[in-house]
Design an enzyme around this catalytic site. Structure first.
Site, PDB file in Angstrom:
ATOM      1  CD  GLU A 377       5.399 -84.547 -23.049  1.00  0.00           C
ATOM      2  OE1 GLU A 377       5.183 -83.408 -23.525  1.00  0.00           O
ATOM      3  OE2 GLU A 377       5.064 -85.602 -23.624  1.00  0.00           O
ATOM      4  CG  HIS A 444       9.286 -92.732 -29.289  1.00  0.00           C
ATOM      5  ND1 HIS A 444       9.248 -91.715 -30.206  1.00  0.00           N
ATOM      6  CD2 HIS A 444       8.114 -92.662 -28.593  1.00  0.00           C
ATOM      7  CE1 HIS A 444       8.091 -91.069 -30.084  1.00  0.00           C
ATOM      8  NE2 HIS A 444       7.394 -91.610 -29.121  1.00  0.00           N
TER       9      HIS A 444
END
Lengths: 668, 437, 153
Positions: A377, A444
């Site tokens: 990321e 999440h």
């Protein structure tokens, strides 16, 4: 002329170090962020290893856009301890460059990771204390079978360094990059002038001074009969004169004034965003695999209902033009307009994105414009920063907002800063997509739009309808600023329920920063961010039917920038406002909005603005989410308890001040 | 440093006062100049301002307490300061600010708030900015508004209701009220105080209602009651009536009005002129300017003229000392000053004593004749009535109407007989008719 | 397409070993004499000059930071200055072959790299290229003081 140019170079750099407006970056960069791109000098970086992934983006730009030249990341030996440096090396050595990219795009990235190995990182000695590589060059062997052509070079001999760099440059031109160089060197000065060098011995410093490359090299020139000592002395004297001159110029307040924020208090404000409008960053024809109309996704969308209501009923999910279709249309349009536009993430190609936004793009685009990246990321965002800095448009994607932490420095210190630190010289056309999850628990399901909104220099949007998604994304993709797009996973399949004309087939933009009144009313305003819009609409219906109150529901759509006009106008009318979103309530940007409303519309308020956010907990399992995310009942209860007691309403949740203070005291 | 609030001394003769009312609660902030409390002597009621800024820390007096003058009755200081040194040796009730933590406990709201708890909004209740602005715009007094917002906050709808519903009622309630010949109640139980049919139905039947309320009388009322009763019970008073030609006075009054328009500072009223004439009459008829002491008569060489003043607290009678030495301007100014002090409650008790004769004027209410009650030990009181047009023979022998002012003299027959009293009254009329100033 | 990159268990499960190539360490061993084929006299001297410029520039900043003056010119610089005195050969060597189309990205200690890269480009460009860039940058705001300074000297 060379003389003038050298003075120019020294003066521009020194004026920048001294924060003068004549400096290369108008004094907004400073010592650690000085650069001068016309000479190919791209940003230095005050974050150790910061260039480790950004430079890879520069190399990606060169490769994708067929630009000549190579990229060098000059980073320190100690940055080998930084994740983004490893991520950058992983990203740059992905097999796909050699194996999957097609035609002239095939081959390694033209980048040298040049580790200026001066043996120390702050007070830590790398070899022997804080690292285990023995010789830094060893690390290169881990990346790709060709071992990154890794090599240690004696950086105390300029000719050895010139030789090495010449050889490596050739390797890159043969598309066999990336390269790792372990450049052995040493600094006599401390980390900074305040550093007493207590971590190393005087003997060690002296030993290196005894082999001072300038003295050594000078002597060898004299010895080889290339010049005399007096030639060297003259060079030195000339140089002192030049340095004295630029110091006089750069330290003079008359010749080199600092940015005058008294005269122009908006000088920095004006460079926070570049606010440009650019169809394409390159004149060349975009590389695509087929005409757009032949694309299966485009053909499929053509059959869909572009307004989600028919005879007052919602069109079935299968038939409705969905929010993901709005995103797709904006993105595919840009791919066919701007040859520099590329997109990547962890599941972008073949898969079509975890939430099917990119379905159809794989067919449309060659590998170098849409690819899967390593699960890095930091490097996904960092390379995007480098790509954009060099002049390309890029759409990096992190599947989940929750992964933002992994790209923390890249988002908070890099993407957000370079436009302003270059005084607006550089552009940052990055449209970064993240999705806000649900159903997948604590790591999440978080809406972190507030975190991003807190950092100056990033635009933040959160579209919630297909019409808004396409219009806002078009505006983002036409602009020159970094835009973070938040998308709710709950809404990817929603049809357009508000814009009765349906989602236009052609191109249109929605101004970033402009909220939208989704439902008109006169008694109370509900301002939402994200999917809570739909909860608020339900609450508005109940308020109307059960309590005779007409609620005006406004969807913020954008968070940064944010134009309060419509909201203030509404509050002046209704006197009451509830703000709701799925973000955890503490520190939610809604609190900022509530505060701004209090300050600017105080005299119109019949009650304090009330924020309804998610609980300050972990997001529990899907089955328990109704206890975590704002529900219709919460909005009604909050109105009843804090704003306007509703006749006959039985609150089920405690929105009292007392409970608010109790939770705060416990930090939950 | 906390400061004591003492019961003020009102004149040399006053030893103690009756405490009436606090305008602040313990714990309230008071500012210098705020009206702090009221108290009364046997002659008058008074208001006392706060002399310092601070928080009212404690009070040691409650309504009806008789407090020696100069005694500490309250403490003003900074929040949390000790009041121990001020507390009067355990005699008075010490009421101190309750601990704020206790208040929170008492205030304990149910875990989840009850829907629409109507909380009476006292002086301190919160009001939203929007409601406040609307109240100002609509001239709605928020003092007695009930807040229906969270925690009793007055919100927009409360002000709207008050503005619209000064007697807002449902159509059904209105029609029931009309049918039953009932007045609508002041407020109802509907939303925002709206009068609903049920409110009208619940009103007591007109014939069977207990239509009275009991209210304790004030101390000054008690004193007046006692004085009046004693006057009538212990003297032999009777009243003579006459009237005097008021044309001279009215022409002077008109002249005065135009003089005032030119900047003359004195507003000489009819009452001033009647008083002035009465003083002149008293000088020439000293037998009524006396105190009847039962077995002796005290004569005065000067006229100390008492006059009745109607105040919110009740009847007060201040005295113009040595009124015979005053010009009409001086008399007018003195009477206005004293009357004003009585209205404000700031009159010096010394001024309420020592009258030798009293005037009382009900002419302003259109009263044509009445029987004033004596203020013993005085022997006379002159009631001044309204001016009426009366038929009379005019100078040319023709009959016409002339304005005449009615005069009602009550005198104590124990002190003098009818003839001297009548002579005095005639003298008053004469001085009125021949007034020269 | 990744689908064509077949992951074959037969291949993947084969035994074997990874052989690394030797990693060169300080292999350069040429003398100036050897390099005379590759560099002109001017080039040799320019390498020296660039190192000296960087060294002196940083010495000056060091003096300013530590003594608040350099050769009698007083100045106080409160901001950061991470110096690379000693590392000049690395910077100049790194930049030597690079032109403007080659990009460098740096760290907090990159004054030397900026100057080395700039000097390398200046050396490669002709006068009109240089003038165009210098005049165009911030509309000549950075260039003007330097030009005036030259005239004043």
């Amino acid at each position: 002329m060379n003389d003038l140019a050298i003075d120019f170079l020294l003066y521009g750099t020194l004026a920048e170090i001294f924060a003068r407006e004549n400096g290369f970056n108008k004094g907004l960069g400073g010592s650690m962020h000085a650069f001068f791109t016309p000479f190919g000098v791209y940003p230095n970086n005050a974050i150790v290893g910061g260039s480790g992934d950004i430079a890879v983006g520069g190399a990606l730009y060169k490769k994708v856009n067929k630009k000549p030249g190579i990229v060098v990341a000059n980073i320190g030996d100690a940055s080998m301890g930084c994740g983004p440096v490893w991520e950058g090396m992983v990203f740059s050595s992905m097999d796909q460059f050699r194996l999957l990219w097609e035609g002239e795009f095939q081959g390694g990235l033209p980048i040298i990771f040049n580790f200026m190995n001066n043996q120390y990182g702050m007070g830590g000695q790398t070899r022997g204390e804080t690292m285990g590589y023995d010789v830094l060059a060893r690390v290169g062997a881990a990346f790709a079978p060709y071992q990154m052509h890794t090599e240690r070079v004696d950086g105390y001999n300029p000719l050895a360094m010139i030789d090495a760099c010449g050889r490596k440059k050739k390797i890159l031109e043969e598309k066999k990059g990336p390269v790792l160089l372990d450049t052995l060197t040493y600094r006599f000065s401390g980390h900074s002038p305040s550093d007493a060098s207590s971590y190393r011995t005087k003997e060690e410093i002296e030993a290196w001074q005894n082999v001072d490359s300038i003295i050594d090299y000078g002597q060898s020139l004299v010895k080889a009969g290339i010049c005399s000592q007096s030639d060297l002395d003259e060079i030195k004297a000339n140089t002192v004169g030049k340095v004295e001159k630029v110091l006089k110029l750069a330290s003079s307040d008359d010749i080199s004034p600092k940015m005058n924020l008294y005269a122009n208090p908006r000088a920095i404000e004006e460079v926070m965003f570049t606010n440009g409008s650019v169809d394409s960053f390159d004149d060349r024809e975009p590389e695509v695999n087929m005409p757009m109309e032949e694309n299966p996704r485009v053909q499929q969308i053509a059959k869909k209902e572009r307004f989600g209501l028919k005879d007052g009923k919602e069109v079935s999910k299968m038939k409705a033009y969905q929010l993901r279709d709005g995103l797709f249309e904006a993105i595919v349009d840009r791919f066919y307009k701007d040859a520099t536009c590329i997109a990547y993430g962890e599941e972008n190609r073949d898969w079509g994105g975890a939430f099917a936004v990119y379905r159809g793009l794989t067919e449309a685009l060659p590998y170098h414009r849409l690819f899967n990246s390593s699960i890095s990321e930091g490097a996904i965002v960092g390379t995007a920063v480098g790509y954009a800095l060099c002049g390309g448009r890029v759409i990096p994607e992190l599947m989940y907002c929750d992964f933002l932490g992994r790209a923390g420095d890249e988002v908070f210190n890099q993407m957000s800063k370079w436009q302003a630190m270059s005084a607006g010289y550089l552009k940052m056309p990055i449209v970064m997509r993240v999705s806000v999850g649900s159903k997948y628990g604590a790591q999440h399901s978080q809406d972190w739009s507030s975190l991003v909104a807190h950092i100056p220099g990033i635009k933040v949007i959160f579209p919630t309808t297909p019409y808004d998604a396409k219009g806002l994304l078009n505006a983002a993709l036409q602009g020159t600023d970094p835009v973070m797009v938040f998308e709710s996973q709950r809404l990817y399949d929603i049809g357009e329920l508000f814009h009765t004309a349906g989602v236009p087939e052609g191109y249109y933009e929605i101004e970033i920063g402009d909220p939208d009144v989704k439902r008109a009313g006169k008694d109370i305003t509900i301002l939402t961010i994200g999917s809570t819009l739909y909860t608020a609409i339900e609450a508005a219906k109940t308020l109307e039917e059960k309590y005779g109150l007409s609620a005006e529901v406004i969807d913020a759509r954008s968070i940064v920038p944010f134009n309060y006009e419509k909201v203030i106008e509404s509050v002046k009318k209704t006197g009451r406002i509830v703000l709701a979103s799925d973000a955890c309530e503490r520190g939610s940007v809604l609190k900022e909005m509530a505060q701004t409303i209090s300050e600017t519309a105080f005299d119109y308020l019949d009650a304090p603005p009330v924020v309804v956010g998610s609980r300050n907990w972990i997001t529990p399992a899907y089955e328990l989410e109704e206890f975590f995310f704002p529900q219709k009942q919460w909005i009604l209860d909050a109105i009843h308890t804090k704003i306007l007691p509703l006749e006959g309403h039985e609150p089920k949740h405690d929105f009292s001040s007392k409970e608010q203070l109790r939770r705060s005291k416990l930090g939950v | 440093m906390a400061e004591a609030v003492i019961m003020p001394r009102q004149g040399q003769s006053v030893e103690s006062c009756i405490f009436s009312e606090w305008f602040f609660k313990v714990g309230d902030k008071v500012s210098k100049g705020d009206m702090l409390f009221t108290y009364e002597t046997d002659k008058a009621a008074f208001e006392q301002e706060a002399l310092v800024d601070g928080v009212l820390l404690a009070t040691f007096a409650k309504e009806g307490d008789e407090i020696p003058v100069l005694e500490t009755i309250a403490v003003i200081g900074a929040e949390g300061e000790s009041i121990d040194e001020f507390a009067p040796g355990g005699k008075a009730t010490v009421q101190t600010a309750s601990d704020p933590h206790d208040e929170v406990k008492e205030d304990k709201a149910p875990e989840i708030q009850q829907p629409i708890a109507e909380v009476s909004a006292g002086k301190d209740s919160a009001i939203s900015p929007r409601a406040k602005n609307l109240a100002a715009k609509e001239h709605v007094s928020i003092e007695h508004l009930k807040g229906t917002g969270p925690e009793g906050r007055i919100i927009e709808r409360d002000v709207e209701a008050a503005a619209k519903n000064r007697t807002k009622a449902t159509p059904l309630a209105k029609s029931i009220a009309a049918h039953d010949h009932k007045e609508l109640p002041a407020t109802g139980t509907g939303f925002g105080g709206k009068i609903r049919a049920a409110d009208v139905k619940q009103m007591p039947s007109v014939t069977l209602a207990n239509d009275f309320t009991d209210k304790k009388i004030s101390n000054i009322r008690k004193i007046i009651a006692q004085n009046m009763y004693e006057s009538l019970a212990n003297t032999a008073q009777l009243t003579l009536h006459t009237s005097a030609d008021a044309r001279k006075m009215l022409s002077i009054r008109n002249a005065m009005k135009s003089k005032m328009a030119d900047g003359y500072a004195y507003n000489i009223t009819i009452n001033d002129m009647v008083s002035f004439a009465t003083i002149r009459a008293l000088i020439v008829n000293p037998e009524i300017n006396i105190h009847f002491m039962g077995d002796s008569i005290r004569s005065f060489s000067n006229v100390h003229l008492g006059f009745a003043v109607d105040t919110p607290r009740g009847l007060m009678v201040p005295t113009v000392k040595n009124a015979n030495h005053l010009t009409i301007e001086g008399l007018s100014a003195t009477m206005k000053e004293l009357a004003g002090a009585c209205q404000k409650g700031s009159v010096n008790p010394e001024s309420l004593q020592g009258a030798t004769f009293t005037m009382t004027n009900l002419g302003g209410f259109g009263i044509e004749m009445f029987t004033p009650v004596l203020n013993p030990p005085q022997a006379g009181i002159l009631g001044v009535n309204t001016i009426t047009q009366q038929a009379a023979q005019l100078e040319g022998g023709a009959f016409g109407f002339i304005p005449k002012i009615g005069l009602s003299l009550t005198f104590d027959h124990r002190a003098l007989d009818g003839a001297p009293a009548a002579r005095f009254l005639q003298s008053v009329a004469h001085h009125i008719e021949n007034l020269s100033i | 397409m990744p689908k064509i990159e077949f992951i074959d268990p037969k291949v993947e499960r084969q035994s074997g070993e990874i052989k690394l190539d030797p990693i060169p360490v300080n292999q350069y061993s040429k003398s100036i004499e050897d390099e005379k084929l590759n560099f002109t006299k001017d080039e040799f001297i320019r390498i020296y000059r660039d190192m000296v410029i960087i060294r002196e520039f940083e010495n000056m900043i060091n003096d300013i930071k530590i003594k608040s003056e350099y050769n009698g010119i007083a100045y106080n610089h409160p901001g950061p200055a991470h110096l690379s005195i000693g590392q000049e050969a690395s910077a100049v060597g790194m930049a030597y072959h690079l032109d403007a189309e080659d990009y460098i990205f740096g760290s907090h200690r990159s004054h030397g790299e900026i100057l080395a890269k700039g000097l390398s480009v200046i050396n490669k460009w002709n006068d009109s290229q240089l003038m165009e860039v210098m005049k165009g940058y911030w509309d000549g705001a950075t260039l003007r003081p330097v030009e005036k300074g030259i005239r004043a000297r």
